[in-house]
Scaffold this motif. Structure first.
Motif, mmCIF file in Angstrom:
data_model
loop_
_atom_site.group_PDB
_atom_site.id
_atom_site.type_symbol
_atom_site.label_atom_id
_atom_site.label_comp_id
_atom_site.label_asym_id
_atom_site.label_seq_id
_atom_site.Cartn_x
_atom_site.Cartn_y
_atom_site.Cartn_z
ATOM 1 N N UNK A 152 78.368 -9.737 70.298
ATOM 2 C CA UNK A 152 77.046 -9.329 70.798
ATOM 3 C C UNK A 152 76.665 -10.130 72.040
ATOM 4 N N UNK A 153 77.092 -11.390 72.108
ATOM 5 C CA UNK A 153 76.820 -12.201 73.304
ATOM 6 C C UNK A 153 77.536 -11.630 74.522
ATOM 7 N N UNK A 154 78.777 -11.242 74.332
ATOM 8 C CA UNK A 154 79.558 -10.667 75.429
ATOM 9 C C UNK A 154 78.932 -9.359 75.906
ATOM 10 N N UNK A 155 78.590 -8.499 74.957
ATOM 11 C CA UNK A 155 77.971 -7.213 75.293
ATOM 12 C C UNK A 155 76.664 -7.426 76.048
ATOM 13 N N UNK A 156 75.879 -8.414 75.616
ATOM 14 C CA UNK A 156 74.600 -8.704 76.264
ATOM 15 C C UNK A 156 74.817 -9.118 77.725
ATOM 16 N N UNK A 157 75.799 -9.986 77.983
ATOM 17 C CA UNK A 157 76.085 -10.433 79.347
ATOM 18 C C UNK A 157 76.531 -9.251 80.209
ATOM 19 N N UNK A 158 77.375 -8.400 79.658
ATOM 20 C CA UNK A 158 77.872 -7.256 80.421
ATOM 21 C C UNK A 158 76.758 -6.262 80.736
ATOM 22 N N UNK A 159 75.874 -6.059 79.782
ATOM 23 C CA UNK A 159 74.747 -5.156 80.030
ATOM 24 C C UNK A 159 73.842 -5.713 81.116
ATOM 25 N N UNK A 160 73.643 -7.020 81.132
ATOM 26 C CA UNK A 160 72.824 -7.656 82.159
ATOM 27 C C UNK A 160 73.402 -7.445 83.555
ATOM 28 N N UNK A 161 74.728 -7.212 83.612
ATOM 29 C CA UNK A 161 75.387 -6.982 84.902
ATOM 30 C C UNK A 161 75.556 -5.498 85.201
ATOM 31 N N UNK A 162 74.876 -4.647 84.420
ATOM 32 C CA UNK A 162 74.876 -3.217 84.697
ATOM 33 C C UNK A 162 76.095 -2.444 84.210
ATOM 34 N N UNK A 163 76.868 -3.046 83.303
ATOM 35 C CA UNK A 163 78.071 -2.377 82.805
ATOM 36 C C UNK A 163 77.723 -1.214 81.878
ATOM 37 N N UNK A 164 78.522 -0.176 81.964
ATOM 38 C CA UNK A 164 78.506 0.896 80.975
ATOM 39 C C UNK A 164 79.827 0.821 80.218
#
Length: 227
Positions: free
Chosen positions: A156-168
């Motif tokens: 969940x931490x990884x997903x959160x960081x990626x979402x913050x960078x605009x990843x889909x």
């Protein structure tokens, strides 16, 4: 994904009473490597290209061409097929079916419905097609391979960081194979981010995990980003 949604539904079957020559003609016409063999509608075996090749070099087929043609027109499929074939239930997942194929070292198997009727065939090609769909590799993207602690919040931490960078997200896979105790490997495929963001993201992810590699399939030429 269930086998019933992933199998090859166009099934070419052959009667156990049919001749080997008919099977060879059908194989060449249909371009398939395995036929379910039926007797009065019941599955009694499978005929593979290996079975046909084995029969063609056996003592049943002489070297004389004319005599060989005469014999293959008389040899029934029942005599050269593989009896008691391994089958796959339609409600198995493709992962469960893949384990069966791998464990038995076979390239495919007939798929049966709940009444025991052949409704399809699952082959290695079908399994690979599903793998491509599930991994999202057919979509231009960046794949991040990371090692994280085997804890509930690590992904969940990884997903959160990626979402913050605009990843889909295209896919997220987890593996424990060859991983030290207390860890797990995570493979995440993302898209809709630019090259500079993809590179900056490596540094952010390294703060909470270990990034093994990043594969870029968005650029014109596939490349591995190494940091």
């Amino acid at each position: 994904m269930l086998v019933s949604k992933s199998m090859s539904k166009m099934v070419f079957s052959i009667s156990a009473k049919s001749s080997l020559s008919k099977a060879i003609t059908l194989q060449q016409k249909c371009q398939v490597n395995m036929f379910p063999v039926l007797d009065k509608g019941k599955l009694v075996g499978v005929l593979t290209d290996h079975d046909i090749q084995r029969a063609s070099i056996s003592d049943k087929i002489p070297l004389d061409t004319h005599e060989a043609i005469d014999i293959v027109s008389k040899v029934p499929v029942r005599e050269v097929m593989t009896p008691n074939p391994i089958t796959i239930p339609q409600d198995y997942t493709v992962g469960e079916a893949a384990k069966i194929l791998l464990r038995n070292k076979i390239a495919g198997a007939p798929v049966l419905d709940t009444d025991g009727h052949v409704i399809g065939v699952l082959t290695r090609s079908d399994v690979l097609r599903v793998m491509i769909l599930l991994t999202g590799i057919n979509k231009k993207s960046f794949q991040y391979a990371l090692r994280v602690k085997d804890q509930p919040e690590s992904i969940s931490q990884i997903v959160h960081v990626m979402r913050d960078h605009g990843c889909r997200f295209a896919s997220l896979l987890i593996s424990y194979h060859g991983v030290p105790a207390g860890s797990r490997d995570v493979y995440i495929r993302v898209y809709d981010i630019k090259d500079d963001v993809a590179t900056k993201l490596i540094h952010k992810l390294n703060e909470i995990a270990t990034v093994h590699y990043v594969v870029d399939t968005i650029s014109e030429e596939r490349r591995i980003i190494i940091e």
